[in-house]
Write a protein that holds these residues in place. Structure first.
Motif, PDB file in Angstrom:
ATOM      1  N   TYR A 107     -37.883 -66.109  68.119  1.00  0.00           N
ATOM      2  CA  TYR A 107     -36.685 -66.711  68.712  1.00  0.00           C
ATOM      3  C   TYR A 107     -35.445 -65.898  68.359  1.00  0.00           C
ATOM      4  CZ  TYR A 107     -33.512 -70.437  70.215  1.00  0.00           C
ATOM      5  OH  TYR A 107     -32.544 -71.165  70.859  1.00  0.00           O
ATOM      6  N   ILE A 108     -35.379 -65.475  67.102  1.00  0.00           N
ATOM      7  CA  ILE A 108     -34.249 -64.651  66.664  1.00  0.00           C
ATOM      8  C   ILE A 108     -34.254 -63.318  67.402  1.00  0.00           C
ATOM      9  CG2 ILE A 108     -33.272 -63.404  64.702  1.00  0.00           C
ATOM     10  CD1 ILE A 108     -34.378 -65.695  62.921  1.00  0.00           C
ATOM     11  N   ALA A 109     -35.427 -62.693  67.466  1.00  0.00           N
ATOM     12  CA  ALA A 109     -35.536 -61.368  68.100  1.00  0.00           C
ATOM     13  C   ALA A 109     -35.205 -61.420  69.588  1.00  0.00           C
ATOM     14  CB  ALA A 109     -36.948 -60.822  67.900  1.00  0.00           C
ATOM     15  N   GLY A 110     -35.411 -62.586  70.228  1.00  0.00           N
ATOM     16  CA  GLY A 110     -35.155 -62.696  71.660  1.00  0.00           C
ATOM     17  C   GLY A 110     -33.693 -62.723  72.030  1.00  0.00           C
ATOM     18  N   GLY A 111     -32.803 -62.908  71.073  1.00  0.00           N
ATOM     19  CA  GLY A 111     -31.373 -62.889  71.348  1.00  0.00           C
ATOM     20  C   GLY A 111     -30.887 -64.038  72.201  1.00  0.00           C
ATOM     21  N   THR A 112     -31.580 -65.172  72.173  1.00  0.00           N
ATOM     22  CA  THR A 112     -31.202 -66.330  72.978  1.00  0.00           C
ATOM     23  C   THR A 112     -29.841 -66.873  72.536  1.00  0.00           C
ATOM     24  OG1 THR A 112     -33.530 -66.917  73.277  1.00  0.00           O
ATOM     25  CG2 THR A 112     -31.902 -68.648  73.680  1.00  0.00           C
ATOM     26  N   ALA A 113     -28.973 -67.170  73.511  1.00  0.00           N
ATOM     27  CA  ALA A 113     -27.702 -67.829  73.209  1.00  0.00           C
ATOM     28  C   ALA A 113     -27.986 -69.290  72.885  1.00  0.00           C
ATOM     29  CB  ALA A 113     -26.756 -67.712  74.394  1.00  0.00           C
ATOM     30  N   ARG A 114     -27.519 -69.738  71.759  1.00  0.00           N
ATOM     31  CA  ARG A 114     -27.867 -71.069  71.247  1.00  0.00           C
ATOM     32  C   ARG A 114     -26.902 -72.129  71.775  1.00  0.00           C
ATOM     33  NH1 ARG A 114     -30.234 -70.115  65.101  1.00  0.00           N
ATOM     34  NH2 ARG A 114     -31.235 -68.111  65.520  1.00  0.00           N
ATOM     35  N   MET A 115     -27.271 -72.728  72.850  1.00  0.00           N
ATOM     36  CA  MET A 115     -26.492 -73.827  73.417  1.00  0.00           C
ATOM     37  C   MET A 115     -27.043 -75.165  72.918  1.00  0.00           C
ATOM     38  SD  MET A 115     -24.303 -72.134  74.960  1.00  0.00           S
ATOM     39  CE  MET A 115     -24.070 -70.457  75.563  1.00  0.00           C
ATOM     40  N   HIS A 116     -27.329 -75.219  71.640  1.00  0.00           N
ATOM     41  CA  HIS A 116     -27.931 -76.392  71.010  1.00  0.00           C
ATOM     42  C   HIS A 116     -27.445 -76.470  69.571  1.00  0.00           C
ATOM     43  CE1 HIS A 116     -30.656 -73.722  68.777  1.00  0.00           C
ATOM     44  NE2 HIS A 116     -30.912 -73.085  69.922  1.00  0.00           N
ATOM     45  N   MET A 117     -27.804 -77.544  68.905  1.00  0.00           N
ATOM     46  CA  MET A 117     -27.499 -77.658  67.478  1.00  0.00           C
ATOM     47  C   MET A 117     -28.285 -76.597  66.708  1.00  0.00           C
ATOM     48  SD  MET A 117     -27.751 -81.809  66.955  1.00  0.00           S
ATOM     49  CE  MET A 117     -29.494 -81.876  67.405  1.00  0.00           C
ATOM     50  N   PRO A 118     -27.884 -76.284  65.477  1.00  0.00           N
ATOM     51  CA  PRO A 118     -26.673 -76.683  64.752  1.00  0.00           C
ATOM     52  C   PRO A 118     -25.453 -75.850  65.131  1.00  0.00           C
ATOM     53  CG  PRO A 118     -28.165 -75.500  63.309  1.00  0.00           C
ATOM     54  CD  PRO A 118     -28.868 -75.616  64.620  1.00  0.00           C
ATOM     55  N   GLY A 119     -24.301 -76.306  64.684  1.00  0.00           N
ATOM     56  CA  GLY A 119     -23.045 -75.723  65.120  1.00  0.00           C
ATOM     57  C   GLY A 119     -22.767 -74.322  64.634  1.00  0.00           C
ATOM     58  N   HIS A 120     -23.481 -73.846  63.645  1.00  0.00           N
ATOM     59  CA  HIS A 120     -23.221 -72.483  63.155  1.00  0.00           C
ATOM     60  C   HIS A 120     -23.728 -71.423  64.121  1.00  0.00           C
ATOM     61  CE1 HIS A 120     -27.444 -72.329  62.063  1.00  0.00           C
ATOM     62  NE2 HIS A 120     -27.301 -73.328  61.205  1.00  0.00           N
ATOM     63  N   LYS A 121     -24.602 -71.814  65.061  1.00  0.00           N
ATOM     64  CA  LYS A 121     -25.115 -70.931  66.117  1.00  0.00           C
ATOM     65  C   LYS A 121     -25.816 -69.678  65.585  1.00  0.00           C
ATOM     66  CE  LYS A 121     -23.410 -73.769  69.079  1.00  0.00           C
ATOM     67  NZ  LYS A 121     -24.291 -74.712  69.786  1.00  0.00           N
ATOM     68  N   GLY A 122     -26.354 -69.805  64.377  1.00  0.00           N
ATOM     69  CA  GLY A 122     -27.142 -68.701  63.834  1.00  0.00           C
ATOM     70  C   GLY A 122     -26.344 -67.677  63.055  1.00  0.00           C
ATOM     71  N   THR A 123     -25.063 -67.929  62.830  1.00  0.00           N
ATOM     72  CA  THR A 123     -24.245 -67.001  62.054  1.00  0.00           C
ATOM     73  C   THR A 123     -23.505 -67.792  60.979  1.00  0.00           C
ATOM     74  OG1 THR A 123     -22.297 -67.235  63.473  1.00  0.00           O
ATOM     75  CG2 THR A 123     -23.899 -65.529  64.076  1.00  0.00           C
TER      76      THR A 123
END
Length: 455
Positions: A12-28
């Motif tokens: 999932y991380i490698a796919g570069g998907t834009a996170r339009m879902h929880m949690p609010g940190h969006k992976g950063t």
């Protein structure tokens, strides 16, 4: 062994998907691990309705532990304890009466909260009266259990014990299980401190010894994140498997930590690889160190393989003094009180750290033993049920004003989180003396409720 949860997140991380879902940190974020923290997105499965990668990972864990089924908890053994008791109630035939549990008195406060939530009646197994150095232990023999079961007016839904306990003392689970099964009841074991026991050269996990249900805190002795735990059902309790997820869901958050699930998934890989050999080697190493310490006059208690418990009072100093001595040498113990110092080790500790620990313990002074305290768990009068007392309005009062009052929610420190008085019990002079001896200055009591007699 495959790691389906970890692999999914990695992809999932490698796919570069834009996170339009929880949690609010969006992976950063500043912690550095936010990218691994996801929620129940498509393909990630759902913990309490698992039929995908989480179910596969739990099946891997069941295979490793030899259980009929193993289920994950991200809220520690506390969630598993509640679920175990709920399953025991479902299994039992209560005939319209409040379900009854027979339990050793040194139960963790999570057990008491579960009893309040489920409105359980508890009959207690007490330690033998007299001077009791190891207050936090409550050894139960097969004979004692058989006598207690024979004296009960009805068969309990389950017998509940803690093994290993906080000081590393272990019960004869095999003998206790045999008694339970003769009486037609389940044996439930709080094995929070013993997840590693199945992977020693002589496996001694409660499941290996005949327990029907047990919980393990993976994070205590295995390389899992804090909160990672297992609910195990033995083959003897396989008929309860269809209800286990529901039981866990009843007491769990609808937002379980995916970070913890990933760590439990990776523990499977470790347990199917080099970790058992490392655990066995460490057990041998620590046994040798315990022998050297004992020979040098350090009062090492017998007990589980990866716990080093020192009866410091027998050496003339308190466990708190010993803990301070270790801290001055850059070592942080697991637990200390007036009489004991407890250190927990795992393959995550280096040989250099264990050398420092051994040297620090050898350097502790040895003088005349401290007086053996006259303290022991003892039966207290009961004024109301655990549930009624836990949920009633309460107030905190000094010990000097608590005589004859009814204990409300148990106010105990963690560790060891063992209640000196249980919710609904009347606080006697003996009980208050025990509170004072353990350093507590106050207690929570039920408002506007006191016993007619001062005990």
């Amino acid at each position: 062994m495959q790691t389906p949860i970890y692999d999914f997140v990695q992809n999932y991380i490698a796919g570069g998907t834009a996170r339009m879902h929880m949690p609010g940190h969006k992976g950063t974020g500043p912690l550095g691990f936010e990218r691994w923290d996801i929620t129940e997105v498509a393909g990630a499965d759902a913990l309490y309705e698992a039929d995908g990668i989480i179910a596969q990972s739990e099946q891997n864990a069941a295979q490793l532990f030899g259980s009929a089924a193993t289920y994950y908890s991200t809220e520690g053994s506390s969630q598993c304890i509640r679920a175990m008791l709920h399953l025991a109630v479902l299994n039992g035939q209560n005939g319209g009466e409040r379900p009854l549990i027979l339990a050793a008195r040194n139960a963790h406060k999570a057990f008491l909260y579960a009893c309040a939530l489920l409105d359980l009646e508890v009959s207690w197994l007490w330690p033998q009266p007299g001077p009791q150095a190891a207050l936090w232990s409550c050894p139960v023999s097969a004979h004692q259990l058989e006598t207690a079961l024979s004296a009960l007016p009805r068969t309990p839904a389950a017998v509940y014990i803690t093994s290993p306990d906080y000081l590393g003392q272990t019960a004869d689970v095999a003998a206790l299980a045999a008694v339970c099964h003769r009486f037609g009841t389940l044996l439930l074991v709080d094995n929070a401190h013993g997840a590693y026991l199945h992977f020693l050269s002589s496996p001694c996990h409660p499941l290996d010894l005949g327990a029907d249900l047990c919980c393990d805190s993976a994070h205590k002795t295995l390389p899992a994140l804090t909160g990672g735990a297992y609910l195990h059902l033995a083959k003897s309790a396989a008929h309860l498997c269809p209800y286990a997820k529901q039981a866990l869901m009843l007491f769990g958050s609808t937002s379980p930590s995916y970070l913890i699930l990933e760590s439990l998934d990776l523990v499977n890989r470790a347990l199917s690889g080099p970790l058992p050999a490392a655990l066995q080697a460490l057990a041998l190493d620590l046994a040798a160190r315990k022998a050297r310490l004992s020979a040098a006059g350090v009062s090492v208690m017998p007990g589980e393989a990866l716990k080093l418990s020192i009866h410091t009072a027998a050496m003339g100093l308190t466990g708190l003094q010993a803990a301070d001595a270790l801290r001055r040498q850059g070592l942080e113990p697991e637990f200390a009180d007036r009489d004991f110092l407890v250190c927990m080790v795992s393959p995550g500790n280096t040989s250099a750290e264990l050398d420092r620990l051994e040297a620090a313990l050898l350097s502790l002074p040895r003088t005349a033993p401290l007086p053996l305290p006259q303290r022991c768990f003892a039966p207290l009068p009961r004024a109301m049920s655990i549930r009624a007392a836990c949920l009633a309005p309460s107030e905190e009062v000094p010990l000097g004003h608590a005589l004859g009052r009814v204990c409300a929610a148990p106010a105990v420190s963690c560790p060891p989180a063992i209640a000196l008085a249980v919710s609904g019990e009347v606080l006697t002079r003996q009980a208050l003396a025990l509170f004072e001896a353990c350093g507590q200055q106050s207690v929570f009591v039920v408002k506007d409720c006191a016993a007619k007699n001062e005990f």
